[in-house]
Design an enzyme around this catalytic site. Structure first.
Site, short mmCIF file in Angstrom:
data_model
loop_
_atom_site.label_atom_id
_atom_site.label_comp_id
_atom_site.label_asym_id
_atom_site.label_seq_id
_atom_site.Cartn_x
_atom_site.Cartn_y
_atom_site.Cartn_z
N GLU A 163 0.81 -1.23 0.00
CA GLU A 163 0.00 0.00 0.00
C GLU A 163 0.84 1.28 0.00
O GLU A 163 0.65 2.17 0.82
CB GLU A 163 -0.97 -0.01 1.19
N GLU B 32 -6.39 -10.59 -1.39
CA GLU B 32 -7.25 -10.35 -0.23
C GLU B 32 -8.71 -10.24 -0.67
O GLU B 32 -9.47 -9.41 -0.17
CB GLU B 32 -6.83 -9.07 0.50
#
EC number: 3.2.1.8
Length: 344
Positions: free
Chosen positions: A166, A275
């Protein structure tokens, strides 16, 4: 007389079995085997030539026998949801704690599951002693020490690592984390080189969310930068798309994820959905997401972010394949059917 009757009966049964076997075409036998082989999510995706279908877990969730049994039966890979993150493994400088991470790894290895290590360098769940570092050389040493220690501990046991997680803003710019502020984008090179040194055989990933539209600035920036870094020799093997998708009709639903995965997978040696969860768990949306991976030959696997809705970080959205009573949802059937019927 009784003995003769039993001998005759045995002979008749054997003959009947032989005739039945002769009458079943080879194709039907193969189809029956394929259906058995694809009776779980992991078996089905492996029959498509992929490496795994997996989920996330930690010792707390594994203590729930219903969840652990589902993982044993259905999954071929486990990602530690929290137990390998920086705050969990090194809460104080100079002090490492691997209790929960070790338990997760022991569960996975003893049950024949691949492991995706998650995550090495991330701005969130970061101990304050790291975020307060002000010297670039000090931060470099801290990054290298963490990665050498964590990756080295599980060398040979972890299939892939989310090395950098991220790091991009939604507009495609670099997130102003302590890593970027002190080291610029060089922190990416520092982290990946340290991971490669610690375990040369592990696959090394950059991982991010909202990479679900090929025209989205974040995705475009990540793809361009990964291509640049790889051309410079940074050992990035894969791109992980977290794939936290919205319900149909909302921004970043599954409608454009096929094109997104095509762009991501073209930029690296391999790629994965790391995810996956989808708000309201529409079977159609899960089908689209599953096909998006399968349509890319180097998409090695799909990881759903949890087993049952009651344990999801998005529990109000009911985004997973099992409901809160641990029953399979229509989305599960859609995914399994897609995996079993897929033809490249």
């Amino acid at each position: 007389m009784k003995t003769n009757f039993l001998v005759l009966l045995s002979a008749l049964l054997a003959a009947s079995s032989a005739v039945t076997a002769t009458l079943i075409p080879a194709k039907c036998k193969h189809e029956a085997f394929s259906q058995r082989a694809g009776s779980s999510l992991n078996a089905a995706i492996k029959s498509d030539g992929r490496k795994y279908f997996g989920t996330c877990a930690d010792p707390g969730t594994l203590g729930n026998w219903q969840i652990s049994n589902i993982i044993k039966a259905e999954m071929g890979q486990v990602t530690p949801e929290n137990s390998m993150k920086w705050d969990a493994t090194q809460p104080q400088r100079g002090t490492f704690n691997f209790g929960n991470a070790d338990r997760l790894v022991d569960f996975a290895t003893s049950n024949g599951k691949l492991i995706r290590g998650h995550t090495l360098v991330w701005h969130s769940q970061l101990p304050s002693w790291v975020s307060s570092i002000t010297d670039a050389n000090d931060l470099t040493n801290v990054i290298q020490n963490r990665i050498a220690t964590v990756v080295g501990r599980y060398k040979g046991k972890v299939y892939a690592w989310d090395v950098v997680n991220e790091m991009f803003n939604e507009n495609g710019s670099f997130r102003e984390s302590v890593f970027y502020k002190l080291l610029g984008e060089d922190f990416v090179k520092i982290a990946f080189e340290a991971a490669r040194k610690a375990d040369p055989n592990a696959k090394l990933y950059i991982n991010d969310y909202n990479l679900d539209d090929p025209d989205y600035p974040k995705l475009k920036s990540l793809v361009a930068n990964v291509k640049k870094w790889r051309s410079q020799g940074v050992p990035i093997d894969g791109i992980g798309s977290q794939s936290h998708l919205q319900a149909a009709g909302h921004f970043l639903d599954a409608s454009k994820v096929g094109g997104a995965m095509q762009a991501l997978c073209a930029a690296a040696s391999e790629c994965a959905m790391t995810e996956l969860d989808i708000a309201q768990a529409s079977p159609d949306q899960y089908t689209k997401a599953t096909e998006a991976c399968l349509n890319q030959k180097n998409c090695v696997g799909i990881t759903v972010w949890g087993v049952s809705d009651n344990t999801s970080w998005r529990k109000n959205a009911n985004p997973l394949l099992w409901n809160s009573s641990y029953q399979k949802k229509p989305a599960y059937n859609a995914v399994l059917s897609t995996l079993n019927s897929y033809q490249a």
